[in-house]
Design a protein around this motif. Structure first.
Motif, PDB file in Angstrom:
ATOM      1  N   LEU A 289     -12.847  43.234  96.597  1.00 44.86           N
ATOM      2  CA  LEU A 289     -12.498  41.826  96.390  1.00 44.86           C
ATOM      3  C   LEU A 289     -11.417  41.687  95.326  1.00 44.86           C
ATOM      4  O   LEU A 289     -10.492  40.858  95.458  1.00 44.86           O
ATOM      5  N   VAL A 290     -11.510  42.486  94.252  1.00 43.31           N
ATOM      6  CA  VAL A 290     -10.487  42.432  93.200  1.00 43.31           C
ATOM      7  C   VAL A 290      -9.133  42.838  93.760  1.00 43.31           C
ATOM      8  O   VAL A 290      -8.101  42.169  93.512  1.00 43.31           O
ATOM      9  N   LEU A 291      -9.098  43.935  94.512  1.00 42.65           N
ATOM     10  CA  LEU A 291      -7.817  44.380  95.077  1.00 42.65           C
ATOM     11  C   LEU A 291      -7.267  43.366  96.073  1.00 42.65           C
ATOM     12  O   LEU A 291      -6.051  43.139  96.145  1.00 42.65           O
ATOM     13  N   GLN A 292      -8.136  42.736  96.832  1.00 47.87           N
ATOM     14  CA  GLN A 292      -7.713  41.756  97.829  1.00 47.87           C
ATOM     15  C   GLN A 292      -7.133  40.518  97.174  1.00 47.87           C
ATOM     16  O   GLN A 292      -6.147  39.944  97.662  1.00 47.87           O
ATOM     17  N   ILE A 293      -7.709  40.070  96.056  1.00 49.86           N
ATOM     18  CA  ILE A 293      -7.310  38.796  95.438  1.00 49.86           C
ATOM     19  C   ILE A 293      -6.333  39.006  94.292  1.00 49.86           C
ATOM     20  O   ILE A 293      -5.350  38.259  94.155  1.00 49.86           O
ATOM     21  N   CYS A 294      -6.599  40.022  93.443  1.00 50.04           N
ATOM     22  CA  CYS A 294      -5.811  40.208  92.221  1.00 50.04           C
ATOM     23  C   CYS A 294      -4.903  41.427  92.273  1.00 50.04           C
ATOM     24  O   CYS A 294      -4.126  41.649  91.333  1.00 50.04           O
TER      25      CYS A 294
END
Length: 800
Positions: free
Chosen positions: A379-384
């Motif tokens: 999720l972090v890589l996808q969003i940030c």
């Protein structure tokens, strides 16, 4: 706990209504307290696009906007929001709309400029407390659509009231597991992809407290964008679940906690000095928390520290110094298993509670830390954005979950329904429990997320709630009456209650849990039994005496100016006794005899013209009541000492030569301590001697006259009358006399002239009668000599 229905149905979607779903959850143990829409009622609000923004000619803080609602011509609306801009999508309440609070929108003129509606903030629509500007809507919405439909504002949110044992339901996934088990459906679990490491960086972690942390997993992610916007779908789910959106990184951590039940923490890696150490805090250390509070720590609190300072309260809240912010570029994601006993109650010590602490102190799955790290990372890589390093996993010890056995017959008996064993096995399978059938039992190994499955009754509860409490057969209660014989040789406790009531006493019913101070003041049975989990501080021990409760009742009456008090209580006391054995109604090492006690104060008789002045109740009044309780019971009384009673005004009660109770005036020390207006008279006795009844025996009407003889005996002042009475009772039953001494009575006591110092003279009257023949003088003399010889055993001599 707030559960948005759409989020829940994204995992499992039974073909039932919202109300039916709520009923299912409630009947399965997850009580639904409330069903509410996402937004309060409003109408006439549509998605609008702001086409132009110009300054109001007559007001500095107002703007005149051209707004497109999908119609033929744009509307002119005067707006005071500071964030209004050309091209944005915002909610627009048209003329005739009704907003929350029954606020109607009308065409108006504001500072001389016509306004044909109102652009709305989230606060004005009741969606949040943010009223600082217009609600900025996602750009993919269709202009002119009704806002309630566009944002699914008619969606229902279920508010659940979970019991402390249902830690597995503190997530959307946990509730989905329940719904799937009830409806026999499969769960659409969120997809968790393994993130391949793009860098080799790791953070050194050392766990020095295995009793605090059983597993610690983490991962470095570099080059993240902390200012990336949280996706609208995630913000919507968070807000409807009761979480305020903060920033993308914080929102991701909160989202995974709500979805999977896994609290985690994201550190600003660049603010960590050296590696991390998981340990117990040291006295004198402090930590400034994310909520702004600075707390003083001690050895009972677990922490995560770096080389220079404490950085986080383990399992509760992160520290301010390593919190992610707008300047964060590199992060460390942490997911751990904290032992529930190490977290329980720690947050309350500091005067707050957290979602993480609430979950960890009840138990969180220890087997999924790495899996959830992968989910958070994706999720972090996808969003940030960013680059992830490898996952490190330190495992010291995981909870051992022993298998639990459940007997099929026992389950059917407790539930009260003939549930087939195959259905029980199916219920365990649907709940994800590893169950093995062994003859007439199931052996279940609890999964790592179920900390509440420990005994057979826990498994029976699982079967009952998933099978459905609604399916329980409605049977009228059936009481099978059995005629029981009543032995003539026994009285019941109710007989004693009735006798005391007839004597003017009122029954009191007190708790068996009492104040430990009462036992110190009034008890005689040694160390009382402590209650492990008392319901109140003044109910900390089990009573060894009934006196404390009656004194408390008397004190309450005295404070309400009720001076004439006569009360009694019949109940159990609890005394340590190594000889006490275990049984259906007994506990090993604890004797539980029945006692009765009474307290009396005030006037001996009601005021009347024939008895002046009125006399206060005294020792002999209560002694007489005790003797009058049941017929044909022989009691003795000897001067004694008791910690609750007045020295010199206290006696032990004897029955067949054994002490069975005490009677006397309350000790002056306790009269003063409890601030009593007068000293009441108390008695407490074992109940058993009063329950033994003599069977009536036929005796022929005497045909010979009775003879009386008076004896004057001399004894020492210290000789109690109870000892004389015991000797006379024994003589009356002796074979030599065989019932000739019918009764006796003390009618005079003398001391003084004619007697030596320390002596007293007792005048006794004996009633003699032989039903077989008339007594002559010779026989009477023989009986008299037998009596005198017996009295000689206690030092009595015939007075000359």
């Amino acid at each position: 706990m707030r559960v948005p229905e759409s989020w829940l149905r994204s995992m499992v979607d039974p073909a039932i209504s919202t109300d039916a779903l709520a009923h299912q959850l409630t009947m399965s143990g997850a009580e639904v307290e409330e069903i509410s829409p996402v937004a309060p009622a409003f109408s006439g609000v549509r998605v609008a696009r702001v086409l132009e923004v110009s300054k109001h000619p007559n007001a500095d803080k107002l703007s005149v906007c051209k707004v497109d609602l999908g119609g033929e011509a744009p509307l002119q609306i005067v707006c005071g929001a500071p964030n209004v801009r050309s091209g944005m999508l915002a909610p627009c309440a048209v003329v005739g709309a009704v907003l929350p609070g029954d606020f109607s929108i009308k065409q108006a003129k504001m500072r001389g400029v016509d306004s044909e509606g109102m652009l709305c903030s989230a606060k004005e629509l009741g969606l949040s407390e943010d009223g600082g500007g217009l609600l900025d809507l996602p750009s993919d919405l269709n202009v002119g659509d009704d806002l309630r439909s566009a944002l699914s504002l008619d969606e229902k949110v279920l508010t659940l009231k979970l019991t402390p044992n249902k830690a597995d339901c503190l997530s959307i996934a946990g509730i989905a597991r329940e719904v799937a088990a009830i409806n026999k459906l499969r769960i659409n679990w969120p997809e968790i992809r393994v993130v391949a490491p793009a860098i080799s960086d790791v953070l050194q972690v050392r766990v020095d407290a295995p009793d605090l942390c059983g597993r610690f997993s983490g991962r470095i992610v570099r080059d993240v964008n902390p200012n990336a916007a949280t996706p609208m779908w995630m913000r919507r789910r968070l807000e409807r679940a009761g979480q305020r959106s903060v920033s993308a990184l914080v929102d991701i951590s909160n989202y995974v906690m709500l979805e999977l039940g896994r609290p985690s923490h994201i550190f600003d890696l660049d603010r960590i000095h050296g590696g991390l150490t998981v340990r117990w805090a040291r006295k004198g250390e402090t930590l400034k928390l994310l909520n702004g509070n600075t707390v003083a720590l001690d050895e009972a609190v677990g922490v995560i520290a770096d080389e220079s300072a404490v950085e986080s309260l383990a399992g509760i809240m992160g520290g301010d110094s390593t919190a992610v912010g707008d300047s964060t570029r590199n992060i460390y994601i942490e997911a751990a298993f904290w032992w529930p006993d190490a977290i329980r109650g720690r947050a309350r010590r500091f005067g707050f509670s957290t979602d993480a602490g609430h979950r960890f102190e009840r138990g969180v799955d220890a087997s999924t830390t790495v899996e959830h790290i992968e989910y958070i990372t994706s999720l972090v890589l996808q969003i940030c954005g960013g680059q992830a390093g490898p996952v490190t996993d330190v495992v010291l010890g995981l909870p051992h979950r022993p298998a639990v056995r459940m007997r099929v017959a026992r389950c059917q008996q407790v539930i009260g329904a003939s549930i087939d064993a195959s259905e029980m096995g199916d219920i365990f399978r649907r709940l994800g429990l590893d169950a093995t059938r062994e003859q007439d039992s199931f052996v279940v190994t609890p999964p790592p997320y179920r900390f509440d499955l420990e005994i057979e009754e826990d498994l029976i509860e699982e079967v009952a709630r998933i099978w459905g409490y609604d399916n329980l057969p409605a049977r009228a209660p059936l009481a099978r009456a059995t005629m029981r014989s009543h032995s003539q040789t026994r009285r019941t406790p109710h007989t004693i209650r009735a006798a005391l009531s007839r004597l003017g006493y009122v029954e009191a019913v007190n708790y068996s849990f009492v104040d430990a101070g009462w036992e110190r003041d009034f008890g005689t049975a040694g160390e009382p039994i402590k209650v492990l989990n008392p319901i109140a501080s003044d109910m900390a021990v089990m009573r060894t005496s009934l006196i404390g409760g009656l004194v408390a009742n008397f004190t309450h009456n005295a404070r309400h100016r009720e001076s004439d008090v006569r009360m009694f209580e019949v109940g159990k006391v609890f005394i340590r006794d190594a000889a006490a054995s275990d049984g259906p109604l007994s506990v090993q090492g604890i004797r539980q005899p029945m006692h009765f006690a009474a307290i009396a104060s005030g006037l001996a008789q009601p005021e009347q013209w024939g008895s002046k002045p009125s006399r206060a109740v005294d020792f002999f009044d209560v002694k007489g009541d005790l003797e009058a309780l049941v017929p044909r019971i022989t009691l003795g009384f000897e001067a004694a000492e008791h910690p609750a009673l007045h020295p010199g005004r206290c006696a032990r009660v004897l029955h067949e030569g054994r002490t069975v109770g005490f009677i006397g005036e309350l000790h002056p020390r306790w009269v003063q301590q409890y601030d009593l207006p007068s000293a009441p008279i108390l008695m407490e006795c074992e109940l058993e001697p009063w329950l033994v009844a003599q069977v009536p025996v036929f005796e022929d009407f005497p045909r010979t006259p009775a003879v009386t003889r008076d004896l004057a005996i001399v004894v020492t002042e210290a000789t109690p009358m109870a000892r004389i009475g015991a000797v006379l009772e024994q003589v009356a039953r002796s074979p030599e006399i065989s019932g000739v001494v019918r009764r006796w009575q003390l009618f005079d006591v003398y001391s003084g002239k004619g007697l030596q110092d320390g002596q007293k003279s007792l005048a006794l009257r004996l009633w003699l009668q032989d039903t077989g023949s008339t007594l002559d003088e010779q026989k009477i003399e023989q009986i008299q000599q037998v009596v005198l010889r017996a009295l000689g055993s206690v030092g009595a001599e015939l007075r000359r």
